[in-house]
Design a protein around this motif. Structure first.
Motif, mmCIF file in Angstrom:
data_model
loop_
_atom_site.group_PDB
_atom_site.id
_atom_site.type_symbol
_atom_site.label_atom_id
_atom_site.label_comp_id
_atom_site.label_asym_id
_atom_site.label_seq_id
_atom_site.Cartn_x
_atom_site.Cartn_y
_atom_site.Cartn_z
ATOM 1 N N UNK A 151 0.750 -1.238 0.085
ATOM 2 C CA UNK A 151 0.106 -0.021 -0.013
ATOM 3 C C UNK A 151 0.908 1.258 0.073
ATOM 4 N N UNK A 152 0.589 2.118 -0.937
ATOM 5 C CA UNK A 152 1.295 3.267 -0.968
ATOM 6 C C UNK A 152 0.232 4.493 -1.007
ATOM 7 N N UNK A 153 0.541 5.781 -0.993
ATOM 8 C CA UNK A 153 -0.514 6.644 -1.098
ATOM 9 C C UNK A 153 0.180 7.679 -1.881
ATOM 10 N N UNK A 154 -0.721 8.405 -2.694
ATOM 11 C CA UNK A 154 -0.417 9.470 -3.727
ATOM 12 C C UNK A 154 -0.720 10.627 -3.135
ATOM 13 N N UNK A 155 0.218 11.494 -2.894
ATOM 14 C CA UNK A 155 -0.089 12.914 -2.110
ATOM 15 C C UNK A 155 0.759 13.977 -2.859
ATOM 16 N N UNK A 156 0.208 15.056 -3.256
ATOM 17 C CA UNK A 156 0.784 16.161 -3.742
ATOM 18 C C UNK A 156 0.223 17.299 -2.828
#
Length: 303
Positions: free
Chosen positions: A195-200
């Protein structure tokens, strides 16, 4: 009591004016940050709505806090033991109207907060509008791959290293996602491993990338510039180095970037064999052809 001399009074006034000037300087410097609740400056269309919701939740929380603190201190003062009082005060077993008030009001507040949260979340992940650009962002230990689905091009990212050394130019090796300004971008999020998380942060939207699942959201870019992105889900030893950059540029620069990307070996789409099942209805068509082919084959076998 000893009276203060004129010089002492003047010194106090000067000191007070100096304190007020310093306070005004600090407040003027952080005025913009304060107005947006110390969140990052938004660069997408949804950003101001997120900030507005964030600020109003804090206002509501502070209002409740002030009311509760006020009632506590009022009770301490109004019902303190007087010198001429003896024994215990009158004991009340219950007060039905007050208990109903203390139950109904918090329930209504939580219901409103929950409803507004769901409403905003639905808007943030709504993908019913047609996107100008579809990006399949693939998380992996510990970098990113990006597929430009309509443009049939891709970026292969490699793990960033030695970012904590403080040397110039280290961020130049980060995978850079280039996007056109004033465009609706759809992000199709998948993962190759964990599990990763895409965050800008300046997008004010964050969404997990779960193996075997496809998550999507859209963002309308409103500002040009370079913005930092990262993984926001602890994913292993080098999680802190799982970074990327987003460059929002004019449409002409974006078109030139895609052409250059294809000319330098970035033509075609990279596969994502870890996401063959569990896709939501309507999403497979937005995935790379290799994945779509395998998915359709698996559906035919099941039928």
């Amino acid at each position: 009591m000893q009276r203060q001399t004129a010089p002492a009074r003047r010194r106090r006034r000067v000191g007070g004016l100096g304190l007020l000037a310093a306070l005004a300087l600090v407040l003027s410097g952080c005025g913009a940050e304060f107005q947006r609740g110390y969140l990052p400056e938004p660069v997408t269309e949804i950003g101001p709505k997120v900030i507005n919701f964030w600020n109003w939740t804090w206002i509501a929380a502070l209002a409740v806090g002030i009311l509760v603190w006020g009632l506590i201190f009022w009770c301490i003062v109004a019902y303190r033991r007087k010198k001429d009082e003896k024994g215990l005060p009158t004991q009340l077993r219950y007060n039905v109207p007050i208990e109903i008030l203390y139950t109904v009001v918090p329930v209504l507040m939580v219901a409103v907060l929950f409803g507004k949260t769901v409403e905003l979340q639905h808007e943030m992940v709504d993908t019913s509008a047609e996107a100008d650009v579809t990006v399949n962002a693939i998380g992996k230990k510990w970098s990113w791959d990006f597929n430009y689905v309509e443009d049939n091009a891709h970026i292969i990212g490699t793990q960033a290293t030695n970012l904590n050394l403080g040397e110039e130019g280290l961020h130049d090796d980060l995978p850079t996602l280039v996007l056109p300004v004033d465009s609706r971008i759809e992000f199709v999020l998948t993962s190759r491993d964990v599990i990763h998380s895409f965050w800008v942060p300046q997008f004010l939207t964050k969404l997990d990338m779960v193996p075997g699942r496809v998550n999507t959201f859209q963002a309308v870019t409103t500002e040009e510039g370079t913005f930092q992105g990262k993984c926001a889900e602890l994913c292993g030893a080098y999680h802190s180095e799982m970074l990327f950059q987003v460059q929002v540029v004019p449409q002409e620069e974006y078109d030139a970037f895609i052409e250059d990307l294809k000319a330098t070996g970035g033509e075609g789409l990279v596969g994502n064999e870890y996401n063959l099942y569990g896709l939501h209805e309507g999403q497979p068509a937005k995935l790379p052809p290799e994945l779509l082919e395998d998915y359709n084959a698996s559906q035919e076998e099941e039928n």
